[in-house]
Design an enzyme around this catalytic site. Sequence first.
Site, PDB file in Angstrom:
ATOM      1  N   ASP A 358       1.084  -1.254   0.148  1.00  0.00           N
ATOM      2  CA  ASP A 358      -0.056  -0.295  -0.120  1.00  0.00           C
ATOM      3  C   ASP A 358       0.738   1.123   0.187  1.00  0.00           C
ATOM      4  O   ASP A 358       1.714   1.052   0.544  1.00  0.00           O
ATOM      5  CB  ASP A 358      -0.511  -0.632   1.116  1.00  0.00           C
ATOM      6  CG  ASP A 358      -1.937   0.998   1.466  1.00  0.00           C
ATOM      7  OD1 ASP A 358      -2.650   0.958   0.576  1.00  0.00           O
ATOM      8  OD2 ASP A 358      -1.871   1.672   2.283  1.00  0.00           O
ATOM      9  N   GLU A 387       1.429   0.397  -4.522  1.00  0.00           N
ATOM     10  CA  GLU A 387       1.276   1.120  -5.746  1.00  0.00           C
ATOM     11  C   GLU A 387       2.212   2.459  -5.333  1.00  0.00           C
ATOM     12  O   GLU A 387       2.634   3.230  -4.543  1.00  0.00           O
ATOM     13  CB  GLU A 387       0.300   2.259  -4.509  1.00  0.00           C
ATOM     14  CG  GLU A 387      -1.615   1.012  -4.363  1.00  0.00           C
ATOM     15  CD  GLU A 387      -2.236   1.884  -3.658  1.00  0.00           C
ATOM     16  OE1 GLU A 387      -3.418   1.979  -3.894  1.00  0.00           O
ATOM     17  OE2 GLU A 387      -2.337   2.320  -2.213  1.00  0.00           O
TER      18      GLU A 387
END
Length: 674
Positions: A358, A387
């Site tokens: 993340d 990400e």
Amino acid sequence: MKIKKNYLWLAFSLLAMLQNVCVTMGQNTETKMFDLSKYPVYEGTDLGLTLTPQSLSFKIWSPPAQSVKLRFYEKDLGGEPIKTIDMKRGENGTWQHSENRDMLGKYYTFQAQINGVWRNETPDPWAKTVGANGKRAHAIDLSTTNPEGWDSDKSPNFGKGNDAILYELHVRDASIHAQSGISQKGKFLGLTQRGTFVTEGGKKYATGLDHFKNLGVTHIHLLPSFDYASVDETSTQPKYNWGYDPQNFNAVEGSYATNPHDGAVRVREFKTLIKTFHANGMNVVMDVVYNHVYKADAFAFEELVPGYFFRQKSDGSLSNASACGNETASERPMVRKFIIESVLYWVREYHVDGFRFDLMAIHDIETMNLIAKTLRNVKPNILLYGEGWTGGDSPLPEKDRSLKKYAHRLDDIAVFSDDMRDGLKGSVFDHHDKGFVSGKLGMEESVKFGIVGALQHPQVSYDKVNYSKEPYTKNPMQMINYAECHDNHTLWDRLSNSNPQDSESDKIKMFQLSYTLVFTSQGIPFLHAGGEFLRTKNNVENSFESNDEINQMDWTRRAKYDANVVFMQQLIALRKNHPAFRMKTAEAVSKHLHFLDVTAKNLIVYQLKDNANKDKWKDIILIFNANRTESTINLPEGKWKIALQGSQINERGIKTVKERVTVAPLSAMILFKK
Ligand code: CA
């Protein structure tokens, strides 16, 4: 100017970054008086609890502590300590204690006195399992938590990199629906049940595990399954969260276990889930959130070493690149060590097959590459992706962030392509925006960027790509192609917003056009669970704490949209049967992938030629017609068989054509020559 643009993007991200919705804002605690960089580094791998045949050995790292107490409890919540120990100072900032094995099965906490003040009791930052709500660590023997057959558990072979097909799943969403047919609703064990189904119109349709298996996906990517804070594990009321609010990084979440009080149950049930997926041909990826914690001043590491785990601004306050009140400092040696040991632990103890990081750009590139190197020594085929952006600005210099644009500096770690995602359906920041499939002009180059896996390719005009103005990958395995994920509207909800005037059947065509692009492009394809049956969250854009009604996978839709499920199954099979869609090098993509000249707009045609990646099909032509009218394409010489026409897929050939072919509105066509 470049920097300015970057900050604009960061500001945008900050506003719209939706996976890390903060539950509480952390606050800086104190202690600018300590020079964190002078703390000794402890190199040993025995932090936390280590079991020996004779004893339990406890070790923590707390250089600023003046004294540390270790307390044992009978229960995970409440009650008085049954034993309190003054820990002894060890080397390099550590504190240690060796206890006899009578304390096995008890719960424990630490408490540090720093600067004359006794801080809060806290579980072990390295705790491998905890009691309810993660307040106390649980001293257990992990070897007793293995489900039957664990020793022979083996990860299924899927190939490498972009041979993976990712399926993003939330544990509770999968089974909580009244008609899921699953008895262990909302639990890890619910995902281990075979033979479950939903009945509609007298017909049975597989649900849960059987459904995932039937789809043919290679990797189940689980939303946070480590111990997060936002759901009260002791409550019997339904409570929901995605789980992007870490509490204990090395422990399993208790609300998914049948008994959150017993650390061993958590471990055993999560292992059972992994073992069951493995036995059914699926790998398991964990979504990990090392970029921030739920509440900085209540985090275990913070209680023992104030200020160390988090980055600070020049005024000493916590920086906030996560948009959740704090960001972790991966570049500091003991934080880096903590993260690397944590992922390694999940792989060794739980046989996890990959990680999704993340807000990966909060982590420095050096740490990410060390993670990759360490994990590949243990599991060469491990899948790593994240990400490639942050949720706000960071004190970490831009050049050190694991940003999407620096994917080529990451060691075979993939990044999500928002270029492709928004190219297909429109910007996630504008809820009514359209994309290539839904009628926006000028999105061809953004989609082509996704088709080539964000590589350098002579036929992509990078200046016309929506976001990235230059290629960023080293090879096609470094990019995730997707049209939807847990964040933002589902693809189905987006199409309903952007194209309210269109019929359901036209929106299904747009949906299938999107996924045909995702599953034939060179990157790693990613499917949001339930997308195969046109998942809706009733237009809720950010469902991180919405109720089950919004978030659940509605299995009655699995029955209702069976034709779309069959289409997705066949599309997945098509990709798996044809290595041409999964080339491994930039050179191969340059050599074998060639766009054909077309004058019409909203039309992309390309060829995969000369048995690309040893495909049994010599030449393949892919046509994507996003127009409301049919398009006629002149074909290269010879006879061509049609393998995909809109929603119809037949790899032996639907029919044979030559010279030219007409492609229906809002549809794809794939033709081949042996
Ligand atoms: Ca929890």
